[in-house]
Design a protein around this motif. Structure first.
Motif, PDB file in Angstrom:
ATOM      1  N   ASP A 121       0.831  -1.198   0.000  1.00 19.92           N
ATOM      2  CA  ASP A 121       0.000   0.000   0.000  1.00 19.92           C
ATOM      3  C   ASP A 121       0.871   1.255   0.000  1.00 19.92           C
ATOM      4  N   ALA A 122       0.713   2.083  -1.020  1.00 18.10           N
ATOM      5  CA  ALA A 122       1.548   3.278  -1.161  1.00 18.10           C
ATOM      6  C   ALA A 122       1.349   4.262  -0.014  1.00 18.10           C
ATOM      7  N   LEU A 123       0.141   4.345   0.520  1.00 13.73           N
ATOM      8  CA  LEU A 123      -0.094   5.288   1.615  1.00 13.73           C
ATOM      9  C   LEU A 123       0.661   4.865   2.869  1.00 13.73           C
ATOM     10  N   GLU A 124       0.774   3.556   3.087  1.00 16.85           N
ATOM     11  CA  GLU A 124       1.560   3.076   4.217  1.00 16.85           C
ATOM     12  C   GLU A 124       3.043   3.374   4.010  1.00 16.85           C
ATOM     13  N   VAL A 125       3.502   3.271   2.768  1.00 18.59           N
ATOM     14  CA  VAL A 125       4.896   3.615   2.469  1.00 18.59           C
ATOM     15  C   VAL A 125       5.140   5.090   2.770  1.00 18.59           C
ATOM     16  N   LEU A 126       4.238   5.945   2.324  1.00 18.08           N
ATOM     17  CA  LEU A 126       4.396   7.377   2.589  1.00 18.08           C
ATOM     18  C   LEU A 126       4.432   7.657   4.085  1.00 18.08           C
ATOM     19  N   ARG A 127       3.529   7.034   4.812  1.00 17.65           N
ATOM     20  CA  ARG A 127       3.449   7.299   6.256  1.00 17.65           C
ATOM     21  C   ARG A 127       4.678   6.799   7.002  1.00 17.65           C
ATOM     22  N   ASN A 128       5.160   5.625   6.634  1.00 17.54           N
ATOM     23  CA  ASN A 128       6.147   4.931   7.467  1.00 17.54           C
ATOM     24  C   ASN A 128       7.571   4.910   6.930  1.00 17.54           C
ATOM     25  N   CYS A 129       7.743   5.168   5.642  1.00 16.52           N
ATOM     26  CA  CYS A 129       9.066   4.978   5.041  1.00 16.52           C
ATOM     27  C   CYS A 129       9.668   6.237   4.425  1.00 16.52           C
TER      28      CYS A 129
END
Length: 239
Positions: A121-129
């Motif tokens: 999930d790209a939104l999880e990447v943005l939030r966490n990475c």
């Protein structure tokens, strides 16, 4: 409410509050080249959500303009952009495994080293990475328009998305979106024109002319033959 109704109501409430995701899972058969990309390319270019915050300067071995693409599909546009701009670095996110494999195979075939890939999930990447104020561009090309009114809540472009992207863009960085659904373009404008900290780069406050740096996809060419339009929107982070 009876005891039998309570679990059903709780389940419905949970579904209503489920977080927006950047993707829809699709099944697909893997070609030999795509499987080669996953087997040989993932160890070289793949990144894991579980690894958490990344130092992309260290990963790429340099400090360079950085583009993040949500949902690169089969990877044709991302591959073309990366090959045309070797002085820039690209991070692509896609959950469709054949598409991930195709991009990875293309990176190996063209001997490109300026791309890293997530398959989640790209939104999880943005939030966490991704560190705040670290991206020069974020690309969202032809996302699912969820055209039925009851499905509009599933659209990735929401006020919360605009704020998350604003945090990750550098001041002066650009969110570039494209869609072939005019109604979705209007909806994007409604969301983004009131999103804090952005400036619409269109002279008329609506859509920009088709940017030369966005590759024309096979999907887009087919749409043009059928008389479909494409709308590009660019919003720059001002604060």
């Amino acid at each position: 409410m009876t005891e039998s109704q309570q679990p059903q109501a709780a389940a419905e409430d949970k579904r209503q509050h489920r977080a927006i995701k950047s993707f829809v899972m699709r099944a697909g058969r893997m070609t030999e080249g795509q499987q080669r990309g996953l087997d040989q390319g993932w160890p070289r270019f793949g990144l894991e959500l579980g690894d958490g915050a990344q130092d992309f300067d260290a990963l790429f071995g340099r400090s360079a303009p950085r583009t993040f693409e949500i949902g690169f599909g089969m990877g044709h546009s991302l591959l073309e952009m990366a090959a045309a701009a070797p002085e820039q670095d690209f991070i692509g996110v896609e959950v469709h495994r054949p598409g991930v494999g195709a991009l990875l195979n293309g990176l190996m075939t063209q001997n490109l080293g300026n791309v890293r890939v997530y398959s989640c999930d790209a939104l999880e990447v943005l939030r966490n990475c991704v560190a705040d104020a670290s991206l020069d561009r974020l690309l969202l090309f032809f996302p699912d328009p969820w055209h039925k009114s009851r499905h509009h809540k599933r659209r990735i472009v929401q006020p919360a998305f605009a704020e998350l992207v604003r945090q990750k863009l550098k001041v002066g960085g650009v969110l570039h979106m494209a869609t072939d659904w005019e109604a979705y373009a209007e909806y994007m404008l409604e969301v983004m024109n009131v999103a804090p900290g952005y400036r619409n780069l269109a002279a008329d406050g609506r859509c920009v002319a088709r940017p030369a740096e966005r590759p024309v996809t096979k999907f887009e060419r087919r749409g043009e033959r059928l008389g479909h339009g494409v709308w590009d929107l660019k919003f720059q982070r001002e604060s």
